[in-house]
Design an enzyme around this catalytic site. Structure first.
Site, PDB file in Angstrom:
ATOM      1  N   PRO A  11       0.794  -1.227   0.000  1.00  0.00           N
ATOM      2  CA  PRO A  11       0.000   0.000   0.000  1.00  0.00           C
ATOM      3  C   PRO A  11       0.824   1.273   0.000  1.00  0.00           C
ATOM      4  CG  PRO A  11      -0.105  -1.090   2.130  1.00  0.00           C
ATOM      5  CD  PRO A  11       0.553  -2.050   1.188  1.00  0.00           C
ATOM      6  N   ASN A  12       0.357   2.227  -0.750  1.00  0.00           N
ATOM      7  CA  ASN A  12       0.923   3.567  -0.864  1.00  0.00           C
ATOM      8  C   ASN A  12       2.234   3.618  -1.637  1.00  0.00           C
ATOM      9  OD1 ASN A  12      -1.031   5.221   0.659  1.00  0.00           O
ATOM     10  ND2 ASN A  12      -0.387   3.935   2.388  1.00  0.00           N
ATOM     11  N   ARG A  19       6.108  11.838  -2.664  1.00  0.00           N
ATOM     12  CA  ARG A  19       6.000  12.514  -1.365  1.00  0.00           C
ATOM     13  C   ARG A  19       7.060  11.981  -0.434  1.00  0.00           C
ATOM     14  NH1 ARG A  19      -0.234  11.302  -0.702  1.00  0.00           N
ATOM     15  NH2 ARG A  19      -1.070  12.252  -2.592  1.00  0.00           N
ATOM     16  N   TYR A  24      11.843   8.467   1.387  1.00  0.00           N
ATOM     17  CA  TYR A  24      11.688   7.425   0.360  1.00  0.00           C
ATOM     18  C   TYR A  24      12.378   7.750  -0.954  1.00  0.00           C
ATOM     19  CZ  TYR A  24       8.304   5.749   3.722  1.00  0.00           C
ATOM     20  OH  TYR A  24       7.692   5.308   4.878  1.00  0.00           O
ATOM     21  N   ASN A  75       7.938  -5.676  -0.958  1.00  0.00           N
ATOM     22  CA  ASN A  75       7.927  -4.536  -0.056  1.00  0.00           C
ATOM     23  C   ASN A  75       6.489  -4.406   0.416  1.00  0.00           C
ATOM     24  OD1 ASN A  75       7.808  -2.127   1.313  1.00  0.00           O
ATOM     25  ND2 ASN A  75       9.215  -1.079  -0.084  1.00  0.00           N
ATOM     26  N   ALA A  78       3.094  -0.747   4.784  1.00  0.00           N
ATOM     27  CA  ALA A  78       2.543  -0.787   6.143  1.00  0.00           C
ATOM     28  C   ALA A  78       2.059  -2.171   6.551  1.00  0.00           C
ATOM     29  CB  ALA A  78       1.408   0.220   6.270  1.00  0.00           C
ATOM     30  N   HIS A  81       3.885  -4.526   9.120  1.00  0.00           N
ATOM     31  CA  HIS A  81       3.749  -4.415  10.573  1.00  0.00           C
ATOM     32  C   HIS A  81       2.416  -4.920  11.100  1.00  0.00           C
ATOM     33  CE1 HIS A  81       7.111  -1.878   9.575  1.00  0.00           C
ATOM     34  NE2 HIS A  81       6.317  -1.030   8.931  1.00  0.00           N
ATOM     35  N   ASP A  88       0.955 -15.687   6.277  1.00  0.00           N
ATOM     36  CA  ASP A  88       0.396 -17.024   6.073  1.00  0.00           C
ATOM     37  C   ASP A  88       0.394 -17.406   4.592  1.00  0.00           C
ATOM     38  OD1 ASP A  88      -2.167 -16.894   8.700  1.00  0.00           O
ATOM     39  OD2 ASP A  88      -0.007 -17.334   8.761  1.00  0.00           O
ATOM     40  N   GLU A  99      12.337  -9.747   1.755  1.00  0.00           N
ATOM     41  CA  GLU A  99      11.597  -8.589   2.255  1.00  0.00           C
ATOM     42  C   GLU A  99      12.456  -7.353   2.065  1.00  0.00           C
ATOM     43  OE1 GLU A  99      10.537  -8.972   6.377  1.00  0.00           O
ATOM     44  OE2 GLU A  99      10.051  -6.852   6.603  1.00  0.00           O
ATOM     45  N   HIS A 101      12.678  -2.951   2.268  1.00  0.00           N
ATOM     46  CA  HIS A 101      12.128  -1.654   2.676  1.00  0.00           C
ATOM     47  C   HIS A 101      13.062  -0.567   2.153  1.00  0.00           C
ATOM     48  CE1 HIS A 101       9.259  -3.678   5.251  1.00  0.00           C
ATOM     49  NE2 HIS A 101      10.253  -4.424   5.692  1.00  0.00           N
ATOM     50  N   SER A 103      13.174   2.520   3.275  1.00  0.00           N
ATOM     51  CA  SER A 103      13.710   3.239   4.442  1.00  0.00           C
ATOM     52  C   SER A 103      14.323   2.258   5.440  1.00  0.00           C
ATOM     53  CB  SER A 103      12.582   4.031   5.132  1.00  0.00           C
ATOM     54  OG  SER A 103      11.650   3.121   5.728  1.00  0.00           O
ATOM     55  N   ARG A 108      13.333   4.312  12.659  1.00  0.00           N
ATOM     56  CA  ARG A 108      12.119   5.116  12.651  1.00  0.00           C
ATOM     57  C   ARG A 108      11.285   4.816  13.897  1.00  0.00           C
ATOM     58  NH1 ARG A 108       9.542   4.714   6.808  1.00  0.00           N
ATOM     59  NH2 ARG A 108       8.389   6.523   7.596  1.00  0.00           N
ATOM     60  N   ARG A 112       7.547   0.374  13.662  1.00  0.00           N
ATOM     61  CA  ARG A 112       8.007  -0.065  12.338  1.00  0.00           C
ATOM     62  C   ARG A 112       9.101  -1.128  12.450  1.00  0.00           C
ATOM     63  NH1 ARG A 112       5.925   3.493   8.239  1.00  0.00           N
ATOM     64  NH2 ARG A 112       5.578   5.569   9.061  1.00  0.00           N
TER      65      ARG A 112
END
Ligand code: RP4
Length: 151
Positions: A11-12, A19, A24, A75, A78, A81, A88, A99, A101, A103, A108, A112
């Protein structure tokens, strides 16, 4: 036999580069995917990219990848977390995953620093900016087995 890797962004991440560049960076997700595909092709790897803001859509994509891909680079954004469902699904299909990320999540907010995926990942890459995707592709080329189902 070409390897196939599924690159999932959560997401995002469709907003990546638009932004919060101080966190990022300014590279867009489209550019990340373009670069990943070019890099992968040089390594005889096919990359399928998928982005969704919806947990269930990500679970469905992971399930559909069973027998189709040799590895997953994810990635989760959110959902890192929060999502037992994505954990699963990854465990259920038995596809090795990395995995990533953009950042450094460990530098942070406290919340996170917990991931529902990290303990089952082949590798966790964080804090390298979008270079993390480059590193993940390189890792996948060397360490993700060729799945008999992708011959
Ligand atoms: O660093 C990452 O890649 C991360 O996976 C990515 C995240 C992420 C992804 C996309 C957007 C945002 S916050 C945001 C929202 C709109 C515009 C810019 C940033 C955070 C965080 O939720 C995670 O904690 C960390």
């Amino acid at each position: 036999m070409a390897q196939k890797i599924l690159l999932i962004n959560g997401p995002n991440l469709n907003l990546l580069g638009t932004r919060e560049p101080q966190i990022y960076g300014s590279t867009t997700l489209n550019d990340v995917v373009k670069q990943a595909k070019i890099q992968a092709a040089e390594l005889s790897i096919q990359v399928e990219a998928f982005q969704s803001n919806h947990e269930g859509a990500i679970v469905d994509k992971i399930q559909a990848a069973r027998g189709e891909v040799d590895g997953i680079i994810i990635n989760p954004g959110a959902f890192t977390h929060t999502s037992v469902a994505i954990r699963d699904a990854l465990l259920g299909v038995g596809i090795p995953f990395v995995e990533i990320h953009v950042s450094n999540v460990h530098a942070r907010e406290q919340w996170r620093r917990h991931s529902y995926l990290s303990d089952k990942a082949q590798a966790v890459i964080c804090g390298l900016g979008v270079f993390g995707y480059t590193a993940a592709i390189e890792f996948a080329a060397k360490h993700m087995k060729v799945n008999a189902g992708t011959s």
